[in-house]
Design a protein around this motif. Sequence first.
Motif, PDB file in Angstrom:
ATOM      1  N   ALA A 135      67.519  20.863  18.990  1.00  0.00           N
ATOM      2  CA  ALA A 135      67.826  21.825  20.050  1.00  0.00           C
ATOM      3  C   ALA A 135      66.153  22.666  20.283  1.00  0.00           C
ATOM      4  CB  ALA A 135      68.797  22.703  20.098  1.00  0.00           C
ATOM      5  N   ILE A 136      65.935  23.342  19.002  1.00  0.00           N
ATOM      6  CA  ILE A 136      64.574  24.096  19.034  1.00  0.00           C
ATOM      7  C   ILE A 136      63.391  23.382  19.759  1.00  0.00           C
ATOM      8  CG2 ILE A 136      63.158  25.279  17.945  1.00  0.00           C
ATOM      9  CD1 ILE A 136      65.550  26.405  16.174  1.00  0.00           C
ATOM     10  N   HIS A 137      63.715  21.997  19.119  1.00  0.00           N
ATOM     11  CA  HIS A 137      62.332  21.509  19.797  1.00  0.00           C
ATOM     12  C   HIS A 137      62.492  20.903  21.146  1.00  0.00           C
ATOM     13  CE1 HIS A 137      58.901  18.303  19.433  1.00  0.00           C
ATOM     14  NE2 HIS A 137      59.999  17.393  20.299  1.00  0.00           N
TER      15      HIS A 137
ATOM     16  N   VAL B 259      59.860  22.212  24.520  1.00  0.00           N
ATOM     17  CA  VAL B 259      59.223  21.078  25.099  1.00  0.00           C
ATOM     18  C   VAL B 259      59.821  21.435  26.689  1.00  0.00           C
ATOM     19  CG1 VAL B 259      59.404  18.629  25.644  1.00  0.00           C
ATOM     20  CG2 VAL B 259      59.078  19.530  23.309  1.00  0.00           C
ATOM     21  N   ASN B 260      60.894  21.772  26.759  1.00  0.00           N
ATOM     22  CA  ASN B 260      61.639  21.679  28.272  1.00  0.00           C
ATOM     23  C   ASN B 260      62.058  23.011  28.410  1.00  0.00           C
ATOM     24  OD1 ASN B 260      61.297  18.863  28.578  1.00  0.00           O
ATOM     25  ND2 ASN B 260      62.856  18.534  27.134  1.00  0.00           N
ATOM     26  N   ASN B 261      62.326  23.876  27.599  1.00  0.00           N
ATOM     27  CA  ASN B 261      62.947  25.112  27.855  1.00  0.00           C
ATOM     28  C   ASN B 261      64.512  24.804  28.396  1.00  0.00           C
ATOM     29  OD1 ASN B 261      62.940  27.917  27.956  1.00  0.00           O
ATOM     30  ND2 ASN B 261      61.581  27.958  29.622  1.00  0.00           N
TER      31      ASN B 261
ATOM     32  N   GLN C 129      69.079  16.212  23.163  1.00  0.00           N
ATOM     33  CA  GLN C 129      68.470  16.609  24.167  1.00  0.00           C
ATOM     34  C   GLN C 129      69.382  16.269  25.370  1.00  0.00           C
ATOM     35  OE1 GLN C 129      65.079  14.338  25.569  1.00  0.00           O
ATOM     36  NE2 GLN C 129      63.976  16.108  25.944  1.00  0.00           N
ATOM     37  N   THR C 130      70.078  14.949  25.586  1.00  0.00           N
ATOM     38  CA  THR C 130      70.943  14.643  26.548  1.00  0.00           C
ATOM     39  C   THR C 130      72.105  15.328  26.817  1.00  0.00           C
ATOM     40  OG1 THR C 130      70.200  12.281  26.344  1.00  0.00           O
ATOM     41  CG2 THR C 130      72.305  12.783  27.343  1.00  0.00           C
ATOM     42  N   ALA C 131      72.503  15.868  25.683  1.00  0.00           N
ATOM     43  CA  ALA C 131      73.969  16.782  25.435  1.00  0.00           C
ATOM     44  C   ALA C 131      73.375  18.116  25.904  1.00  0.00           C
ATOM     45  CB  ALA C 131      74.371  16.847  24.034  1.00  0.00           C
ATOM     46  N   LEU C 132      72.219  18.556  25.661  1.00  0.00           N
ATOM     47  CA  LEU C 132      71.854  19.815  26.122  1.00  0.00           C
ATOM     48  C   LEU C 132      71.588  19.786  27.676  1.00  0.00           C
ATOM     49  CD1 LEU C 132      69.324  20.695  23.277  1.00  0.00           C
ATOM     50  CD2 LEU C 132      71.551  22.188  23.653  1.00  0.00           C
ATOM     51  N   ALA C 133      71.332  18.959  28.228  1.00  0.00           N
ATOM     52  CA  ALA C 133      70.898  18.776  29.663  1.00  0.00           C
ATOM     53  C   ALA C 133      72.465  18.640  30.419  1.00  0.00           C
ATOM     54  CB  ALA C 133      70.296  17.384  30.015  1.00  0.00           C
TER      55      ALA C 133
END
Length: 122
Positions: A23-25, A29-31, A98-102
């Motif tokens: 998640a930090i990465h 990258v994307n904020n 990343q997908t879950a965070l989106a």
Amino acid sequence: MSTYYTTANVSTCDIAGAVAAAAIHDLTVNNFTFPGFPQILITESDDETFNVELSFERRGQRALVMLTLKRKEAFATAKHFTKNMGSKHDPNIFERVQTALAELEGRISRMDGAAFDERADQ
């Protein structure tokens, strides 16, 4: 409370740490569009699967998404996390995190929109 798996020499906290590193990465990258960091909860759903719950609470409302990790990959990502002392994300789980965070961002956005609509009605 964290669960420690003696045969693998990892804990659910190590698995959560690996998810946090991913998640930090993603953040670098994307904020994120939400003001904070998601809560991470790891639970064992059966002998072969871990549930990873990402959530964010705001104004008394909670947005939640889940992903799963197979036991073998959960232990591998936890070992990657501890070996690198949290300084490197595990590319093997990054895309799913990343997908879950989106998805979490979308849910928070809809939650904020509903709160905005409620304020407009007052």
